[in-house]
Design a protein around this motif. Sequence first.
Motif, PDB file in Angstrom:
ATOM      1  N   PRO A   1      74.508 -30.769  -1.569  1.00 12.76           N
ATOM      2  CA  PRO A   1      75.522 -31.380  -2.814  1.00 12.76           C
ATOM      3  C   PRO A   1      76.659 -31.459  -2.432  1.00 12.76           C
ATOM      4  CG  PRO A   1      74.479 -29.289  -3.463  1.00 12.76           C
ATOM      5  CD  PRO A   1      73.610 -29.748  -2.282  1.00 12.76           C
ATOM      6  N   ALA A   2      77.236 -30.467  -1.486  1.00 13.62           N
ATOM      7  CA  ALA A   2      78.608 -30.354  -1.489  1.00 13.62           C
ATOM      8  C   ALA A   2      79.150 -31.276  -0.098  1.00 13.62           C
ATOM      9  CB  ALA A   2      78.830 -28.915  -0.863  1.00 13.62           C
TER      10      ALA A   2
ATOM     11  N   TYR B   1      76.073 -36.693   0.786  1.00  9.89           N
ATOM     12  CA  TYR B   1      74.855 -36.287   0.055  1.00  9.89           C
ATOM     13  C   TYR B   1      74.258 -37.810  -0.642  1.00  9.89           C
ATOM     14  CZ  TYR B   1      72.285 -34.006  -3.821  1.00  9.89           C
ATOM     15  OH  TYR B   1      71.314 -33.637  -4.709  1.00  9.89           O
TER      16      TYR B   1
ATOM     17  N   SER C   1      82.276 -27.200  -5.687  1.00 10.49           N
ATOM     18  CA  SER C   1      81.698 -27.081  -7.065  1.00 10.49           C
ATOM     19  C   SER C   1      80.081 -27.007  -6.981  1.00 10.49           C
ATOM     20  CB  SER C   1      82.049 -28.083  -8.039  1.00 10.49           C
ATOM     21  OG  SER C   1      81.796 -29.498  -7.498  1.00 10.49           O
ATOM     22  N   SER C   2      79.564 -27.659  -5.928  1.00 13.00           N
ATOM     23  CA  SER C   2      78.198 -27.889  -5.810  1.00 13.00           C
ATOM     24  C   SER C   2      77.607 -26.900  -4.363  1.00 13.00           C
ATOM     25  CB  SER C   2      77.655 -29.322  -5.880  1.00 13.00           C
ATOM     26  OG  SER C   2      78.024 -29.861  -7.138  1.00 13.00           O
ATOM     27  N   GLY C   3      76.583 -26.460  -4.402  1.00 13.49           N
ATOM     28  CA  GLY C   3      76.216 -25.919  -3.087  1.00 13.49           C
ATOM     29  C   GLY C   3      77.173 -24.900  -2.652  1.00 13.49           C
ATOM     30  N   ARG C   4      78.054 -24.171  -3.703  1.00 15.23           N
ATOM     31  CA  ARG C   4      79.054 -23.413  -3.217  1.00 15.23           C
ATOM     32  C   ARG C   4      78.381 -21.633  -2.498  1.00 15.23           C
ATOM     33  NH1 ARG C   4      79.400 -24.275  -8.914  1.00 15.23           N
ATOM     34  NH2 ARG C   4      78.806 -22.586 -10.107  1.00 15.23           N
TER      35      ARG C   4
END
Length: 219
Positions: free
Chosen positions: A60-61, A65, A191-194
């Motif tokens: 997702p990062a 994606y 923010s995603s997949g951090r």
Amino acid sequence: MAVDEHGGRPPAASTPLARDFFDRPAHEVAPDLLGRVLVHGPVAVRLTEVEAYGVPGEDPASHTYRGRTPRNAVMFGPPGHLYVYFTYGMHFCANLTCLPEGIGSGVLLRAGEVISGVETALARRSAGSARPVREVDLARGPARLAVALGLTREHNGLDACAPGSLSSLSVTEGEPAKPSSILSGPRTGVSSGRETPWRFWTDGEPTVSPYRPHVPRRR
């Protein structure tokens, strides 16, 4: 070691990496890029920090994606090409594409040491800045690295496996970082997949950028 006419040490090697070097998953390519030398015109940067981004629907990062768009089309092209994007309305960042054509994956070039063309890089980084720029900070961070190398949107899609020249870009063999010196951790500012530990850097390198977790932007 001799200093070149542009104000820095010459690149460690001039042979571009082969196409199949990049025809692998980004998280395998990323640590192997550490110690390699990115050359664009008179400036060469030895990579000390990179960050891998995976394939559509899985990471997702990643810019890929949600699939292919006009903006990320280069990431779906052949491996070993430069993907340049504009972020926060002010910065360009550079990536190298991975995996076969049509998949969409890459490695963000986060930081490095300018080893050739120091004076050129310094002039680029100092333009419009009231503060003096330290040599260690010339390419310390993805936006700074792009500025030091003179990379902008017009360089999106350049073939990094071609021989280097004043108008092209290449990633040379250089001297790969020793596996024992490579560290990994969460990616910076996503923010995603951090929590995915796909940021790789060379231990003890002063040019590595500081880790910053994602902070939501206030409207």
